[in-house]
Design a protein around this motif. Structure first.
Motif, mmCIF file in Angstrom:
data_model
loop_
_atom_site.group_PDB
_atom_site.id
_atom_site.type_symbol
_atom_site.label_atom_id
_atom_site.label_comp_id
_atom_site.label_asym_id
_atom_site.label_seq_id
_atom_site.Cartn_x
_atom_site.Cartn_y
_atom_site.Cartn_z
ATOM 1 N N GLU A 24 0.834 -1.205 0.000
ATOM 2 C CA GLU A 24 0.000 0.000 0.000
ATOM 3 C C GLU A 24 0.862 1.246 0.000
ATOM 4 O O GLU A 24 1.859 1.317 0.722
ATOM 5 C CB GLU A 24 -0.873 -0.038 1.250
ATOM 6 C CG GLU A 24 -1.804 1.108 1.412
ATOM 7 C CD GLU A 24 -2.778 0.911 2.563
ATOM 8 O OE1 GLU A 24 -3.526 1.877 2.825
ATOM 9 O OE2 GLU A 24 -2.797 -0.166 3.184
ATOM 10 N N ALA A 25 0.456 2.202 -0.817
ATOM 11 C CA ALA A 25 1.142 3.500 -0.839
ATOM 12 C C ALA A 25 0.156 4.578 -1.265
ATOM 13 O O ALA A 25 -0.531 4.432 -2.276
ATOM 14 C CB ALA A 25 2.317 3.460 -1.811
ATOM 15 N N ASP A 26 0.070 5.628 -0.475
ATOM 16 C CA ASP A 26 -0.759 6.791 -0.796
ATOM 17 C C ASP A 26 -2.209 6.428 -1.128
ATOM 18 O O ASP A 26 -2.795 6.995 -2.056
ATOM 19 C CB ASP A 26 -0.136 7.586 -1.944
ATOM 20 C CG ASP A 26 1.211 8.183 -1.559
ATOM 21 O OD1 ASP A 26 1.374 8.545 -0.374
ATOM 22 O OD2 ASP A 26 2.101 8.265 -2.429
ATOM 23 N N GLU A 73 -15.548 -3.825 -3.607
ATOM 24 C CA GLU A 73 -16.107 -2.555 -4.073
ATOM 25 C C GLU A 73 -15.038 -1.462 -4.198
ATOM 26 O O GLU A 73 -15.265 -0.432 -4.822
ATOM 27 C CB GLU A 73 -17.243 -2.081 -3.162
ATOM 28 C CG GLU A 73 -16.822 -1.673 -1.768
ATOM 29 C CD GLU A 73 -16.768 -2.822 -0.753
ATOM 30 O OE1 GLU A 73 -16.721 -2.525 0.452
ATOM 31 O OE2 GLU A 73 -16.764 -4.010 -1.165
ATOM 32 N N HIS A 74 -13.862 -1.697 -3.627
ATOM 33 C CA HIS A 74 -12.772 -0.733 -3.711
ATOM 34 C C HIS A 74 -11.799 -1.035 -4.849
ATOM 35 O O HIS A 74 -10.872 -0.268 -5.091
ATOM 36 C CB HIS A 74 -12.013 -0.684 -2.377
ATOM 37 C CG HIS A 74 -12.882 -0.298 -1.237
ATOM 38 N ND1 HIS A 74 -13.319 -1.197 -0.292
ATOM 39 C CD2 HIS A 74 -13.440 0.893 -0.909
ATOM 40 C CE1 HIS A 74 -14.085 -0.572 0.580
ATOM 41 N NE2 HIS A 74 -14.182 0.699 0.223
ATOM 42 N N VAL A 75 -12.006 -2.145 -5.532
ATOM 43 C CA VAL A 75 -11.108 -2.550 -6.614
ATOM 44 C C VAL A 75 -11.365 -1.685 -7.847
ATOM 45 O O VAL A 75 -12.511 -1.501 -8.262
ATOM 46 C CB VAL A 75 -11.285 -4.043 -6.944
ATOM 47 C CG1 VAL A 75 -10.503 -4.427 -8.195
ATOM 48 C CG2 VAL A 75 -10.856 -4.900 -5.759
ATOM 49 N N ARG A 130 -8.272 3.251 -1.444
ATOM 50 C CA ARG A 130 -8.993 3.601 -0.207
ATOM 51 C C ARG A 130 -9.924 4.775 -0.500
ATOM 52 O O ARG A 130 -9.513 5.756 -1.137
ATOM 53 C CB ARG A 130 -8.023 3.963 0.898
ATOM 54 C CG ARG A 130 -7.235 2.765 1.378
ATOM 55 C CD ARG A 130 -6.742 2.929 2.787
ATOM 56 N NE ARG A 130 -6.027 1.741 3.184
ATOM 57 C CZ ARG A 130 -6.587 0.668 3.732
ATOM 58 N NH1 ARG A 130 -7.889 0.670 3.932
ATOM 59 N NH2 ARG A 130 -5.877 -0.373 4.059
ATOM 60 N N PRO A 131 -11.171 4.719 -0.025
ATOM 61 C CA PRO A 131 -12.124 5.792 -0.330
ATOM 62 C C PRO A 131 -11.750 7.134 0.303
ATOM 63 O O PRO A 131 -12.119 8.177 -0.211
ATOM 64 C CB PRO A 131 -13.446 5.276 0.227
ATOM 65 C CG PRO A 131 -13.094 4.193 1.183
ATOM 66 C CD PRO A 131 -11.770 3.638 0.749
ATOM 67 N N ASP A 132 -11.000 7.120 1.375
ATOM 68 C CA ASP A 132 -10.657 8.362 2.061
ATOM 69 C C ASP A 132 -9.288 8.891 1.662
ATOM 70 O O ASP A 132 -8.783 9.843 2.254
ATOM 71 C CB ASP A 132 -10.702 8.160 3.591
ATOM 72 C CG ASP A 132 -9.824 7.008 4.045
ATOM 73 O OD1 ASP A 132 -9.261 6.277 3.193
ATOM 74 O OD2 ASP A 132 -9.698 6.817 5.268
ATOM 75 N N ALA A 133 -8.674 8.285 0.666
ATOM 76 C CA ALA A 133 -7.316 8.694 0.258
ATOM 77 C C ALA A 133 -7.361 9.882 -0.690
ATOM 78 O O ALA A 133 -8.287 10.131 -1.382
ATOM 79 C CB ALA A 133 -6.601 7.536 -0.412
#
Length: 133
Positions: A24-26, A73-75, A130-133
């Motif tokens: 994971e990054a950013d 759902e985040h893919v 990520r939805p909040d990224a």
């Protein structure tokens, strides 16, 4: 850019090579290609046929995603590999599409390959956001 996080998911599929389940990054999460192995019985024979192997691969992606607090759902993108492309493509698609709502299917590339680890018929990797990224 933030330092990458390397995730190994407790209870996740046993790696078949030296890699992390996800990196994971950013806000971006890249998942390693999943094989149709059973996380609860990693030495068990693979499921028979492309439909059963596709279901297991997608379920394994769900396990890894859940381990990092995400879901299908985040893919946003998938790469799919089939060893018997012409034979298995249609049946693979029938199973695969059941894992995503029709209006939220990720971008995708599917390629035929000569072989995959553990004698699998299918492997899928993906990228999530990520939805909040």
């Amino acid at each position: 850019m933030s330092e990458p996080l390397f995730h190994m998911i407790a209870g996740g599929p046993r790696p078949v090579a030296p890699f992390s389940h996800a990196v994971e990054a950013d806000g971006w999460v890249m998942l390693t290609g999943q094989m149709p192995t059973d996380p609860a019985a990693p030495d068990a024979p693979l499921p028979e046929g492309i439909a059963a192997q596709t279901r297991r691969v997608m379920e394994n992606l769900e396990v890894v995603l859940k381990g990092v607090g995400l879901g299908l759902e985040h893919v946003v993108q998938c790469r799919c590999y089939l060893t018997e492309f012409e034979r298995d493509y249609d049946e693979f698609n029938e199973v695969y599409k059941g894992f995503f709502p029709e209006d939220r299917r990720p971008a995708r590339t599917t390629v035929g390959v000569t072989a995959l680890a553990v004698g699998a018929l299918v492997e899928v990797d993906c990228m999530a956001r990520r939805p909040d990224a």
